[in-house]
Motif scaffolding. Sequence first.
Motif, PDB file in Angstrom:
ATOM      1  N   LEU A 286       0.341   5.379   0.352  1.00 31.43           N
ATOM      2  CA  LEU A 286      -0.715   6.265   0.846  1.00 31.43           C
ATOM      3  C   LEU A 286      -0.217   7.697   0.949  1.00 31.43           C
ATOM      4  CD1 LEU A 286      -3.556   6.527   2.268  1.00 31.43           C
ATOM      5  CD2 LEU A 286      -2.344   6.099   4.410  1.00 31.43           C
TER       6      LEU A 286
ATOM      7  N   ARG B 288      -4.762   6.583  -2.180  1.00 34.63           N
ATOM      8  CA  ARG B 288      -4.136   5.315  -1.802  1.00 34.63           C
ATOM      9  C   ARG B 288      -4.100   4.409  -3.030  1.00 34.63           C
ATOM     10  NH1 ARG B 288      -4.095   1.742   2.950  1.00 34.63           N
ATOM     11  NH2 ARG B 288      -5.287   3.307   4.105  1.00 34.63           N
TER      12      ARG B 288
ATOM     13  N   ASN C 126       0.835  -1.195   0.000  1.00 29.57           N
ATOM     14  CA  ASN C 126       0.000   0.000   0.000  1.00 29.57           C
ATOM     15  C   ASN C 126       0.869   1.244   0.000  1.00 29.57           C
ATOM     16  OD1 ASN C 126      -2.987  -0.295   0.113  1.00 29.57           O
ATOM     17  ND2 ASN C 126      -2.477  -1.735   1.748  1.00 29.57           N
TER      18      ASN C 126
END
Length: 358
Positions: free
Chosen positions: A225, A230, A223
């Motif tokens: 972000l 995101r 991930n």
Amino acid sequence: MNIKIGLVGISVCCLSLNLVAQESDKTPPPILVQVDEAREEAITALTWVPGTVMSQTDSDVASEVDGRITWMANVGDSVAAGEVLAKIDDTRLQITLSQNQSNIARWHAQVTLFEKRLARYENLEASRNTSRGELETVVADLENARQELEQATLAKNLTEYHIRQSSVKAPFTALVVDRIQAPGEYTSIGQTLIRVVNPNNIEVQVKAPLSVLPFIESGMQVNVLSKTHRVMESVRAIVPVGNENSRMMEMRIALKPGDFPIGSAVRVAVPSSEEHGGVTIPRDALVLRKSGTYIYQLNQDNEAQQVKVETGVGMGSRIEVFGEVDPTQLVVIRGAERLKQGQKVRHEWEGDSLTARN
């Protein structure tokens, strides 16, 4: 008298029925809540580390020739690979090219002359009317003339190359970030003219602790972000080398064009433990009370069932829980603080989550 008693009895019965009906009317309606799902999934601890979005190709472009700058692309211009970024005055080079062409013509004439002279001396030598030394001198003169012609041709080719390089071209699809010099200024060989980046080839540069190295590998999804966005992208490269001060290593996360602006500050979720199976719920489903931590799940009759849980590994907006949690039942994520054991609720689906409506 008996008739009066009977009427009184009927009146009492009616009054009782009315009270029961009133009590029934006081039953609270189902509470409107927002719910989501519990999931059985692979779980790993995550460490959030800072990163910076950068272009894989960020270049300070210089000139291979010296001269006065006559034109330059503006900051913000997008220039395709092979198109001109800047132009250098090539007047002096054009004069040099004319000199080169003149030298080629002169030495070409010399070669032709010595070739004819050599043919004549070879005939004289065959009839023994000249010495061997004179013939060898003519051969040497011809070879020298040919070498000079070759040198003149190479000089012409080099001048033509410099003329082409006086138009400084983009080595890749480039976005002009900064003009180090400006039109009218004189530039030297190797002096930086302009800074460009490739906006279509971006990645995140991450400094991660060496302790996460056993749990990461190239190609794995992580991930990325920012405050507003995101994405899930793959690890392009891992540089498993740290230093004694920071104990940090470098990672590069590949991005798609448009994911984040170049220079953005982002955070990357890096796994920091072995993967294991478990149940996760949204963090908003947790109800914190003095007696412990609880969640509310809904049974088949849409009744709230209180379940005591303990928390485990956090995974972004979700968290691992331990307890008698049924992953097939929905959990309440809004309105749980008002619920009691067995209380009726109402809800409905909305998109990928369950959202309460009034």
